[in-house]
Write a protein that holds these residues in place. Structure first.
Motif, short mmCIF file in Angstrom:
data_model
loop_
_atom_site.label_atom_id
_atom_site.label_comp_id
_atom_site.label_asym_id
_atom_site.label_seq_id
_atom_site.Cartn_x
_atom_site.Cartn_y
_atom_site.Cartn_z
N ILE A 656 0.99 -1.05 0.02
CA ILE A 656 0.08 0.42 -0.08
C ILE A 656 0.59 1.19 0.11
N ALA A 657 1.94 1.48 1.15
CA ALA A 657 3.04 2.34 1.16
C ALA A 657 3.23 2.61 -0.45
N ALA A 658 4.38 1.50 -1.20
CA ALA A 658 4.70 1.56 -2.62
C ALA A 658 3.31 2.07 -3.36
N CYS A 659 2.24 1.26 -3.12
CA CYS A 659 1.20 2.22 -4.28
C CYS A 659 1.41 4.14 -3.89
N ARG A 660 1.49 4.07 -3.34
CA ARG A 660 1.07 6.07 -3.75
C ARG A 660 2.30 6.16 -2.88
N GLU A 661 3.36 6.33 -2.79
CA GLU A 661 5.18 6.78 -3.11
C GLU A 661 5.01 6.71 -4.78
N TYR A 662 4.72 5.00 -5.66
CA TYR A 662 4.79 4.92 -7.33
C TYR A 662 3.98 6.51 -8.20
N ALA A 663 2.66 6.67 -7.38
CA ALA A 663 2.04 7.59 -7.41
C ALA A 663 2.51 8.66 -7.99
N GLU A 664 2.97 8.64 -6.76
CA GLU A 664 3.17 10.69 -6.32
C GLU A 664 4.69 10.35 -7.39
N THR A 666 5.42 9.50 -9.77
CA THR A 666 5.28 9.83 -11.02
C THR A 666 4.44 10.10 -11.94
N GLY A 667 3.96 10.96 -10.49
CA GLY A 667 2.84 11.80 -10.84
C GLY A 667 1.35 11.45 -11.60
N ASN A 668 1.42 9.85 -11.36
CA ASN A 668 0.34 9.12 -12.66
C ASN A 668 -1.16 9.06 -11.33
N ARG A 669 -1.71 10.48 -11.72
CA ARG A 669 -3.70 10.09 -10.87
C ARG A 669 -4.33 9.38 -11.38
N THR A 670 -4.21 8.65 -12.52
CA THR A 670 -5.30 7.66 -13.05
C THR A 670 -4.43 6.20 -12.34
N PHE A 671 -2.95 5.98 -12.49
CA PHE A 671 -2.75 5.23 -11.56
C PHE A 671 -3.40 4.86 -10.17
N ALA A 672 -4.08 6.25 -9.53
CA ALA A 672 -3.92 6.64 -7.94
C ALA A 672 -5.54 5.80 -8.51
N ALA A 673 -5.84 6.28 -9.27
CA ALA A 673 -7.52 5.88 -9.06
C ALA A 673 -8.17 4.83 -8.82
N GLU A 729 -2.90 5.87 6.61
CA GLU A 729 -2.53 7.15 6.67
C GLU A 729 -2.30 7.05 4.81
N GLU A 730 -1.80 6.38 4.29
CA GLU A 730 -1.33 6.37 3.04
C GLU A 730 -2.74 5.94 2.18
N THR A 731 -3.80 5.23 2.58
CA THR A 731 -4.68 4.98 1.49
C THR A 731 -5.42 6.46 1.80
N ALA A 732 -5.69 7.04 2.53
CA ALA A 732 -5.90 8.14 2.50
C ALA A 732 -5.42 9.45 1.84
N ALA A 733 -4.15 9.27 1.66
CA ALA A 733 -3.27 10.36 0.79
C ALA A 733 -3.37 9.56 -0.47
N MET A 734 -3.79 8.46 -0.56
CA MET A 734 -4.25 8.17 -2.10
C MET A 734 -5.03 8.14 -2.98
N ALA A 735 -6.27 8.92 -1.82
CA ALA A 735 -7.71 9.17 -2.06
C ALA A 735 -7.51 10.76 -2.25
N ASP A 736 -6.73 11.09 -2.14
CA ASP A 736 -6.48 12.97 -1.83
C ASP A 736 -6.10 13.11 -3.08
N PHE A 737 -4.92 11.96 -3.31
CA PHE A 737 -3.90 12.74 -5.43
C PHE A 737 -5.00 11.62 -5.56
N ALA A 738 -5.98 10.61 -5.50
CA ALA A 738 -6.35 10.90 -6.87
C ALA A 738 -8.09 11.10 -7.41
N GLY A 739 -8.30 12.27 -6.35
CA GLY A 739 -9.51 13.44 -6.86
C GLY A 739 -10.34 12.61 -6.01
N MET A 740 -10.08 12.26 -5.15
CA MET A 740 -11.58 11.26 -4.10
C MET A 740 -11.02 11.32 -2.44
#
Length: 980
Positions: A656-664, A666-673, A729-740
């Motif tokens: 889960i932490a690695a998913c959030r780290e990768y999304a940020e 690369t700046g890939n919000r599609t991946f985050a979603a 916490e990382e999942t909450a941050a991922m949701a913010d990054f994905a726009g959700m």
């Protein structure tokens, strides 16, 4: 070669051959020939689309063009697209030849299904696409005659070792001139979309590299005499039910036996390499486990036996994960072994080994996170009962009368023809100086290396490849027919000591044909040294060439680090090389023993990769594979794709932490979603396991570090609860990054509740630290570890006074606390140190721990430190794996903190440059950027402060440079290529 996706529907069908849907360790050849159109020059390109179960090598007109597919879950198999237009011959007969290696067993990178091949060759003329060839009933197939499937597993994590008879190899079978008219026609088994391969996906990473690497020297020559008798027995296969569809470890109670035959009285020695060895009967005497001569992992018996037949029987109980049992027998007189059922074998239609199987009397497949306490207790009791009942029995008649099932063991799963046990079961080994004409193997010379012949023994020599490598062994040699040559890869030696790869049969046995011959192995191996043993030669074997085809993810070596400390520079170099060798079609833990994608390891490997190679596709591929294990467990597997249904909760949390780290990164919000629902799915399953106190209380492999921590497989484990907070916490941050952001609110709330619960229930005021766990029933652990304190600091669970107190422990471990036990755990330790900027302590720790590896001739980072961890019977066994990318932390931290280059915005649109000097006087290096390009940094220090700084960066990257006001700063910008 770039990744290509198929645009038009498949016309090809899945094909196979033979009578078995999923034969054990079968290598099968397929061929088809066709006339290529005359208008080849107008063809824009030609693409061969191909995939297979389990793996393939494909050739066009005799030239190998690729290997694959990348590892997959059966329902979602990947296919490759190889551009082959340059290999086609206009107006002539062309041939496609494919070698499919079907495992026939599940392992840690493959789930067993049936064998199959799918291929289609399409030609492109502008927008038009024409299919030239497709798999169907016109293809022909034959079993690889020279490959012997009756060989042991390479390891439980992988498939099989290798035994090749060069006398049976078909020369030029991949060429158009070869006639395949005697081959059988392939069977069409179904269309695209058939089960189990329901969905086809284009390969999602580039093709791996293939770079030839030659040995640097021959470093040892010995005359050796092996034991007269050696054999492997696949106890896992024989004792397991229901079959090969899973790779879960088993617990059982059973036995194996053979008859030893002596013509004269002799001193007999028996050596065992058996997991879960119980009692041993040799002749009239029964030995308990305590009476064996033990040199872990081997056990020995030595005794004098009279002429005649003698039973050799041993009980075995596991737990067993797929490693073969091995037995060796030697005597000072001639000795042979025969099956105790020899008189009955004439009626058996299959070739049999000299062993029989007794039982199992009890067996079950163990799944870590499922409550199996009753089965475990039954197994433990049955071990004693079974041994007590079988100990007095000395004949087949007595065994059968006692009600035990007795059966012959087939040759295909037990025989004396493997190359591994003779490597350590030796009667004698005598060292000789290496002659110059043998040393020629290690130089690019037209003169071959000459292997000397010893009377009364075999010739063994060792090749040093200079550093660890991972790939495919190839050789060319000249010999008389029928000579056995064993090739055995190892990672570590010291003086006369050789660390054998117990747990991995890292061998290739090759039997020669007459004359010059060349062989290229399709089996990946990791090693630094190769021990070559020539057995039974009457005249010298001439070795013309030996090399390894180094193969890894094709990431350019952009990252660079240099400093005023030569030792740190070498440590960074071995970290980079380790990571390179552990980047295959996924990140893997190690190239020698497992080659498995361990989910938790890969989080740290990804960060090191960002700073050394900059690869992103491999990271995304790994992260997307993990939820594919949801059909096995919503907790997600700790290694995937795998048939071992095993859960390490922390590994899921690291994912889960690695998913959030990768999304940020690369700046890939599609991946985050895309990934957010998958993260929420598994978190939901974990949150269901919270108790009334808001603490995670569960069964599982509750691991963090290889150290004597209190981390039971059931209960409330503190570090695991802390990491669940991090995952929330990382999942909450991922949701913010994905726009959700609304989808992460519940996670954020749970994280706050769990932090409070951890501080309420898992803190010891008396010890001023978090205890390791609370056992089932409520017993509080009296063990305190640095690992638990580090994770509490890293995640921010410890606050205010507790934070300050634990922070002091980072540089002054309290007496009695369990210390850091592995380089993997040091990654989190360094992360915690860097939160307070304590770079000097980190550098000194690297010099001490990784410097010890360098002092012992390491060229890659070890799995364990070697001088700080487990007690071992042999002081030379410093670690198991000598190449483990979970240990490559310096490759990340020296770039991120000593060079000081870190992202300050998604996709590295903004970058912080904040070097930390420690006791270094200068440092320079390069950090790759995810969008391409890099940042170069060079600094010099005076009295510990940055005096000058030079930065080169792309124009589009905003820089936040943090250095003293008196520092001389020079910034150079490079232009970015315009987007086409």
């Amino acid at each position: 070669m770039s990744i290509i996706a198929k645009r038009t529907p498949w016309k090809a069908s899945w094909i196979w051959g033979g009578t078995a849907e999923s034969p054990r360790n079968e290598w099968r050849w397929f061929r088809t020939s066709f006339v290529c159109p005359q208008d080849l020059e107008t063809m824009a390109r030609a693409v061969l689309w191909i995939t297979a179960d389990s793996r393939y090598e494909v050739y066009i007109n005799g030239k190998r063009v690729g290997r694959g597919p990348v590892r997959y879950f059966p329902t979602d198999i990947f296919y490759d697209g190889h551009e082959v237009g340059h290999l086609l011959r206009r107006g002539e007969i062309n041939t496609i030849a494919v070698q499919v290696m079907h495992f026939g067993v599940s392992n840690f990178q493959y789930l067993r299904e049936r064998g199959g091949l799918l291929a289609q060759l399409d030609a492109f003329y502008g927008d038009d696409e024409v299919t030239l060839v497709q798999t169907g009933e016109d293809w022909r197939t034959s079993v690889h005659a020279g490959q012997d499937p009756a060989i042991s597993r390479l390891s439980c994590q992988t498939a099989f070792a290798e035994r090749i008879d060069g006398r049976k190899l078909v020369k030029d079978w991949t060429a158009s001139a070869y006639s395949d008219t005697e081959w059988e026609r392939a069977d069409v088994i179904g269309p695209v979309g058939m089960e189990p391969w329901v969905r086809l996906h284009p390969r999602d990473i580039p093709y791996l590299t293939e770079e030839p690497v030659l040995p640097t020297r021959v470093i040892a020559l010995n005359k050796v005499v092996p034991y007269q008798l050696t054999a492997f027995i696949d106890a896992y296969h024989l004792m397991k039910t229901p079959g090969e569809e899973n790779a879960n470890h088993i617990r059982f109670c059973g036995a194996f036996a053979t008859t030893l035959r002596l013509r004269e009285e002799a001193e007999v020695k028996v050596t065992f390499h058996v997991g879960g060895l119980g009692i041993v009967r040799l002749g009239e005497r029964v030995y308990t486990a305590e009476e064996l001569q033990v040199e872990p992992p081997l056990a020995h018996i030595s005794t004098k036996l009279p002429a005649g037949d003698h039973v050799l029987l041993y009980t075995v109980h596991g737990p067993e994960h797929g490693h073969s049992n091995r037995v060796g027998v030697d005597a000072d007189q001639e000795i042979t072994w025969i099956s105790p059922l020899e008189a009955e074998l004439a009626e058996v239609g299959e070739r049999m080994s000299p062993f029989i199987q007794i039982g199992p009397s009890f067996t079950y497949s163990s799944i870590d996170y499922i409550d199996q306490d009753e089965l475990l207790a039954t197994w433990e009791a049955e071990q004693i009962r079974f041994a007590d009942r079988i100990a007095p029995l000395s004949s087949i008649e007595e065994l059968r009368a006692a009600g035990y099932p007795v059966a012959p063991v087939p040759h295909r799963v037990a025989n004396g023809e493997d190359a591994f046990m003779p490597q350590f079961a030796k009667r004698a080994s005598e060292a000789y100086a290496v002659p110059a004409n043998l040393q020629r193997i290690a130089v690019a010379s037209t003169d071959p290396g000459v292997v000397p012949v010893f009377e009364g023994g075999d010739t063994e020599f060792m090749l040093d490849f200079g550093k660890e490598w991972s790939g495919f062994l190839e050789f060319e040699l000249e010999a008389e027919a029928g000579i056995t040559i064993d090739w055995y890869g190892i990672e570590y030696r010291k003086d006369a000591y050789v660390q054998h790869t117990f747990g991995a049969d890292n061998t290739l046995r090759y039997v020669t044909r007459e004359g010059i011959q060349r062989y290229a192995s399709p089996i990946r191996r990791g090693f630094r040294y190769v021990i070559v043993t020539v057995r039974g030669a009457s005249k010298p074997v001439l070795i013309h060439d030996v090399w390894v085809i180094q193969s890894n993810y094709p990431a350019p070596e952009i990252g660079r680090f240099q400093s005023s400390d030569y030792k740190l520079n070498r440590i960074w170099d071995i970290s980079k090389h380790t990571t390179k060798l552990c980047m295959e079609d996924t990140f893997v833990d190690c190239p020698t023993y497992e080659q498995a994608f361990w989910v938790g390891d890969s989080r740290n490997e990804a960060l090191v990769n960002y700073y050394t190679f900059g690869g992103t596709e491999i990271v995304e591929r790994c992260l997307r594979l993990v939820p594919g294990s949801a059909f096995q467990t919503p907790l997600y597997g700790d290694q995937v794709p795998s048939a071992w249904t095993s859960v390490i909760p922390n590994w899921t949390f690291f994912w889960i932490a690695a998913c959030r780290e990768y999304a940020e990164h690369t700046g890939n919000r599609t991946f985050a979603a895309d990934m957010l629902p998958k993260m929420l799915l598994t978190l939901s399953a974990y949150l269901e396991r919270l108790n009334a106190d808001d603490l995670l209380d569960m069964k599982g492999w509750n691991l963090l570090d290889w150290a004597p921590m209190d981390q039971p497989n059931d209960g409330i484990v503190t570090h695991q609860n802390v990491m669940l907070v991090k995952a929330l916490e990382e999942t909450a941050a991922m949701a913010d990054f994905a726009g959700m952001p609304e989808r992460g609110k519940e996670c954020a709330a749970f994280a706050i509740r769990m932090k409070a619960a951890i501080n309420r229930h898992l803190w010891s005021e008396e010890r001023g630290a978090y205890l390791d766990c609370i056992h089932p029933g409520g017993r509080r652990s009296n063990i305190f570890s640095m690992q638990t304190q580090v994770m509490a600091l890293l995640v921010g669970v410890a606050e205010r006074e507790r934070h300050a107190r634990l922070n002091e422990y980072l540089t002054a471990t309290p007496e009695g606390f369990v210390p850091i036990g592995s380089p993997f755990m040091s990654f989190f330790y360094y992360e915690t140190l860097m939160k307070s900027g304590n770079v000097q302590w980190m550098l000194d720790d690297m010099r001490d721990n990784f410097g010890f590896m360098l002092d012992n001739d390491a060229t890659t980072c070890w799995e364990m430190y070697g001088h700080t961890t487990m007690n071992r019977a042999n002081e030379n066994d410093l670690t198991r794996s000598h190449c483990h990318a979970w240990s490559a932390a310096p490759g990340y931290f020296l770039g991120a903190y000593v060079l000081g280059v870190r992202p300050a915005a998604p996709g590295w649109a903004k970058v912080t440059i904040a070097p930390l000097t420690g006791d270094l006087s200068w440092a320079s290096g390069t950090v790759p950027l995810p969008q391409g390009g890099c940042i170069d940094v060079a600094w010099k220090a005076e009295s510990g402060d940055i005096a000058s700084l030079v930065v080169t960066a792309p124009e589009g990257v905003e820089l936040d440079i943090r250095v003293p006001a008196a520092c001389s700063v020079k910034i150079s910008r490079v232009r970015e290529l315009p987007t086409v």
